[in-house]
Design an enzyme around this catalytic site. Structure first.
Site, short mmCIF file in Angstrom:
data_model
loop_
_atom_site.label_atom_id
_atom_site.label_comp_id
_atom_site.label_asym_id
_atom_site.label_seq_id
_atom_site.Cartn_x
_atom_site.Cartn_y
_atom_site.Cartn_z
N CYS A 22 0.79 -1.23 0.26
CA CYS A 22 0.09 0.04 0.01
C CYS A 22 0.96 1.17 0.10
CB CYS A 22 -0.93 -0.04 1.26
SG CYS A 22 0.10 0.07 2.90
N HIS A 52 5.56 -4.75 8.91
CA HIS A 52 5.43 -6.40 9.68
C HIS A 52 5.50 -7.26 8.52
CE1 HIS A 52 3.59 -4.83 13.71
NE2 HIS A 52 4.75 -4.85 13.57
N HIS A 85 4.50 2.02 11.76
CA HIS A 85 3.21 1.91 12.73
C HIS A 85 3.09 3.00 13.81
CE1 HIS A 85 4.55 -2.31 11.49
NE2 HIS A 85 3.32 -2.37 11.20
N CYS A 107 2.81 5.95 8.79
CA CYS A 107 1.91 6.03 7.66
C CYS A 107 1.03 7.07 8.01
CB CYS A 107 1.00 4.77 7.60
SG CYS A 107 -0.02 4.92 6.41
N HIS A 135 -0.27 -4.46 19.87
CA HIS A 135 0.27 -4.42 18.44
C HIS A 135 1.03 -2.71 18.56
CE1 HIS A 135 0.23 -3.14 14.24
NE2 HIS A 135 -0.07 -4.35 14.03
N GLU A 137 1.16 -0.55 16.76
CA GLU A 137 0.17 0.75 16.25
C GLU A 137 -0.57 0.83 17.46
OE1 GLU A 137 -2.14 0.69 12.70
OE2 GLU A 137 -3.42 2.27 13.43
N THR A 175 -5.88 0.86 12.23
CA THR A 175 -6.20 1.36 10.71
C THR A 175 -6.55 0.13 9.89
OG1 THR A 175 -3.79 1.43 10.37
CG2 THR A 175 -4.94 3.43 10.89
N SER A 234 1.52 -9.38 11.20
CA SER A 234 1.01 -8.50 9.98
C SER A 234 -0.55 -8.46 10.34
CB SER A 234 1.13 -8.68 8.69
OG SER A 234 0.27 -8.10 7.89
N SER A 278 2.20 -5.32 3.36
CA SER A 278 3.80 -5.31 3.51
C SER A 278 4.47 -6.49 2.91
CB SER A 278 3.82 -5.25 4.94
OG SER A 278 3.30 -6.36 5.76
#
Ligand code: SF4
Length: 315
Positions: A22, A52, A85, A107, A135, A137, A175, A234, A278
């Site tokens: 992405c 990840h 993240h 991101c 996680h 993030e 996200t 991931s 990823s």
């Protein structure tokens, strides 16, 4: 070396599109790659895996990048990249205290959720955050207001929330969650706290949504088994597997096509293939070649919803 399957092998391979990288992952990888090229005689450090994915991390390690889980491992004044993240303000501050030259590869979609948490916290809201505990993030985003955020992952967590109904509460999400699962959690939260403020746009990024829709399309076209290429840590890859299973297909998450248990593909007519955000496309190409060698000749790319075209420039 895997043996060729003797019994019936999938006749048709359905390739999901979009799949793989992405814009946020590409930006993070380009940011790190540019630094490696610009400073060939310096060790570049990265806080957490840049994305990840095992293949991407291994490729960077071969170029000398050192991934750390603790800033104490980074010598003072070194160049340090924050992964895609994102990180909490406490980590940014610690990097500054150690005089590290920090480069942010977070991101922009993740940064948006950081801004939401910050703004709600400044206005004394309690913040319900739907995301995976532990996680990277989640840790980074909730770290913007650790005393005001409540992370939930499942229905039972909502049952445990005991704020008064009319409290000022806002909702923010990770996200890369499953759109359908999150929607049902959001409905339960809204039922319990009718005044809750929801994100203006869903926090689940368009890349995650379009890849999940791509999986739905290949299952609708007949994929009985879906191979998701991506790493076990991931989040978005795991959610692609969940989406395929919810649609009634069997699904397997693998970093490399060699990890496929051949018995899982015997007597299957249609197999689907997709990749988490990823995973580099060359791993998908390797997988397609492997299927061809096994005798799968009919390969069709199923183009679903395309994500909004976004390009993020490297830092
Ligand atoms: S999956 Fe979404 S949030 Fe994650 S890096 Fe890609 S665009 Fe950003």
């Amino acid at each position: 070396m895997q043996k060729k399957i003797k019994s019936r092998f999938p006749k048709k391979l359905l390739l999901a599109n979009p799949r793989g990288f992405c814009a946020g992952v590409k930006r993070a990888i380009d940011t790190l790659d540019d630094l490696v090229k610009k400073y060939p005689n310096q060790t570049i450090y990265c806080y957490h895996q840049i994305v990840h994915n095992k293949t991407v991390v291994n490729d960077f390690q071969k170029k000398g990048v050192v991934f750390v889980e603790n800033l104490d491992e980074v010598p003072e004044s070194s160049i340090l990249v924050f992964s895609s993240h994102g990180v909490s303000p406490a980590i940014r501050l610690k990097a500054k205290d150690r005089q590290l030259k920090a480069v942010d590869a977070t991101c922009p979609f993740v940064l948006k959720t950081h801004m939401e948490v910050k703004q709600y916290a400044a206005n004394n809201y309690k913040i319900i955050y739907i995301g995976q505990t532990n996680h990277d993030e989640t840790i980074g985003t909730t770290g913007e207001a650790p005393n005001q955020t409540y992370t939930i992952t499942k229905q039972e967590d909502i049952d445990l929330l005991n704020f008064p109904k009319d409290s000022d509460i806002a909702l923010v999400t990770q996200t890369t969650l499953s759109f359908d699962e999150t929607e049902s959690l959001v409905k339960s939260i809204e039922k319990k706290f009718p005044k809750i403020i929801k994100p203006k746009l869903s926090d689940i990024c368009s890349a995650t949504q379009s890849r999940q829709n791509g999986v739905k399309e290949i299952v609708k076209k007949g994929a009985q088994v879906v191979i998701v290429m991506g790493s076990k840590n991931s989040s978005n890859s795991n959610k692609l597997k969940t989406v395929a299973e919810k649609m009634g297909a069997k699904a397997y998450l693998v970093d490399d096509i060699s990890e496929i248990n051949l018995a899982n593909l015997e007597n299957i007519n249609y197999v689907g293939l997709t990749a988490g955000a990823s995973l580099p496309e060359y791993k998908v190409t390797e997988a397609i070649e492997w299927f061809k060698k096994q005798g799968t000749q009919d390969i069709e790319e199923i183009t679903g919803d395309q994500e909004r075209l976004i390009t993020f420039q490297p830092q």
